[in-house]
Design an enzyme around this catalytic site. Structure first.
Site, mmCIF file in Angstrom:
data_model
loop_
_atom_site.group_PDB
_atom_site.id
_atom_site.type_symbol
_atom_site.label_atom_id
_atom_site.label_comp_id
_atom_site.label_asym_id
_atom_site.label_seq_id
_atom_site.Cartn_x
_atom_site.Cartn_y
_atom_site.Cartn_z
ATOM 1 N N ASP A 292 25.829 -0.286 54.788
ATOM 2 C CA ASP A 292 26.480 -0.828 53.581
ATOM 3 C C ASP A 292 25.468 -1.591 52.724
ATOM 4 O OD1 ASP A 292 28.493 -1.429 51.833
ATOM 5 O OD2 ASP A 292 29.545 -2.816 53.166
ATOM 6 N N HIS B 169 21.292 4.623 46.887
ATOM 7 C CA HIS B 169 21.596 5.633 47.905
ATOM 8 C C HIS B 169 20.309 6.364 48.335
ATOM 9 C CE1 HIS B 169 25.768 4.780 47.662
ATOM 10 N NE2 HIS B 169 25.956 5.275 46.463
ATOM 11 N N LEU C 291 16.944 12.253 70.750
ATOM 12 C CA LEU C 291 18.038 11.491 70.135
ATOM 13 C C LEU C 291 19.143 12.430 69.642
ATOM 14 C CD1 LEU C 291 18.923 8.657 68.951
ATOM 15 C CD2 LEU C 291 17.852 9.410 66.816
HETATM 16 C C1 FPP Z 1 27.498 2.072 51.348
HETATM 17 O O1 FPP Z 1 26.858 1.426 50.301
HETATM 18 C C2 FPP Z 1 26.912 3.366 51.626
HETATM 19 C C3 FPP Z 1 27.544 4.571 51.484
HETATM 20 C C4 FPP Z 1 28.914 4.694 50.974
HETATM 21 C C5 FPP Z 1 26.905 5.836 51.807
HETATM 22 C C6 FPP Z 1 25.827 5.804 52.820
HETATM 23 C C7 FPP Z 1 24.796 6.753 52.383
HETATM 24 C C8 FPP Z 1 23.473 6.641 52.587
HETATM 25 C C9 FPP Z 1 22.870 5.574 53.405
HETATM 26 C C10 FPP Z 1 22.508 7.572 51.967
HETATM 27 C C11 FPP Z 1 22.523 8.933 52.451
HETATM 28 C C12 FPP Z 1 22.786 9.112 53.890
HETATM 29 C C13 FPP Z 1 22.490 10.216 54.550
HETATM 30 C C14 FPP Z 1 22.827 10.410 55.994
HETATM 31 C C15 FPP Z 1 21.800 11.289 53.832
HETATM 32 P P1 FPP Z 1 27.717 1.042 49.027
HETATM 33 O O2 FPP Z 1 27.499 2.095 48.000
HETATM 34 O O3 FPP Z 1 29.153 0.842 49.401
HETATM 35 O O4 FPP Z 1 27.046 -0.305 48.607
HETATM 36 P P2 FPP Z 1 27.754 -1.540 47.882
HETATM 37 O O5 FPP Z 1 28.838 -2.031 48.797
HETATM 38 O O6 FPP Z 1 26.620 -2.501 47.736
HETATM 39 O O7 FPP Z 1 28.271 -1.027 46.567
#
Ligand code: FPP
Length: 231
Positions: free
Chosen positions: A17, A34, A128
């Site tokens: 997150d 992202h 893994l």
């Molecule tokens: C939360 O941050 C993250 C996500 C909803 C997506 C997770 C994706 C990645 C880490 C990148 C790609 C992953 C892979 C496996 C290719 P948020 O957008 O909710 O952040 P915020 O709460 O600060 O808005």
């Protein structure tokens, strides 16, 4: 009194997150957060085996994430596709086995094809195991298990029956669940499997997460007292 330490966690699950906040703090679009988050994924996968981690579940996209703006969903799907391509090339060298937990619908067909190919071609690797929680919701997973049992004609079910019908029944329950960015909730992630998991919350935003942060979490876990309802 001598203190005993837990052996290293075999299965760690992470709620990644804070990508959006990482980008906002730099006046960058959320997509930049992202992209940086995908780099953190790479770092963690590389660091995990040396820390004794055998299974790593990453919450990459939740069933609730479809409610985000279309543009952001497209960014996440593009990143995911690129990541799947990358693992297709590097999995053999990394001895990485890929599993996926989640519903297929409504993931785009080209992503589903890449997932199927990757899961199949990495099934025999024994380093893994990376379990990508993709289009994943835990309430949906439990409901799916119960429906499968109903379809078998069962009228009495046990916890073991439900465990045996989860998306990845061979996956052991995570000893440790990490959530970054300071939020402290499960957000429909591994509700069943988390029955006895230890939780580790860190203010570090996901794009800043690295080997050092992972080590801190693993060490803290090793010092936790786990009693499983006993004394
Ligand atoms: C939360 O941050 C993250 C996500 C909803 C997506 C997770 C994706 C990645 C880490 C990148 C790609 C992953 C892979 C496996 C290719 P948020 O957008 O909710 O952040 P915020 O709460 O600060 O808005």
């Amino acid at each position: 009194m001598s203190q005993t330490f837990n052996p290293p966690a075999q299965h760690i699950a992470i709620i990644m997150d804070g990508n959006g906040r990482w980008a906002a703090a730099r006046n960058l679009p959320r997509s930049a957060g992202h992209k940086e988050g995908a780099k953190a994924v790479r770092r963690v996968i590389e660091a995990a085996p040396a820390l004794g981690i055998k299974f790593l579940t990453l919450y990459a996209f939740s069933t609730e994430n479809w409610s985000r703006p279309k543009e952001e969903i497209n960014t996440l799907m593009d990143l995911l596709e690129k990541t799947l391509d990358e693992y297709q090339k590097s999995a053999q060298k990394q001895n990485l086995r890929i599993w996926v937990s989640g519903e297929r619908e409504p993931l785009p067909p080209q992503i589903l094809e890449k997932i199927d190919r990757l899961v199949q071609s990495t099934a025999h690797y024994d380093g893994l195991t990376l379990n990508l929680a993709l289009n994943y919701g835990s309430q949906q997973e439990i409901t799916h298990a119960v429906n499968a049992l109903i379809a078998q004609g069962k009228n009495h079910i046990t916890p073991q029956d439900i465990s045996a019908h989860l998306f990845q029944p061979q996956l052991p329950a995570p000893e440790l669940i990490i959530r970054t960015s300071g939020e402290q909730r499960l957000s429909n992630f591994l509700l069943w499997q988390a029955a006895y998991s230890e939780f580790y919350f860190t203010p570090v935003l996901w794009p800043d997460f690295n080997e050092e942060e992972l080590k801190k979490a693993v060490l803290e876990y090793q010092h936790r007292q786990r009693r499983f309802g006993g004394i």
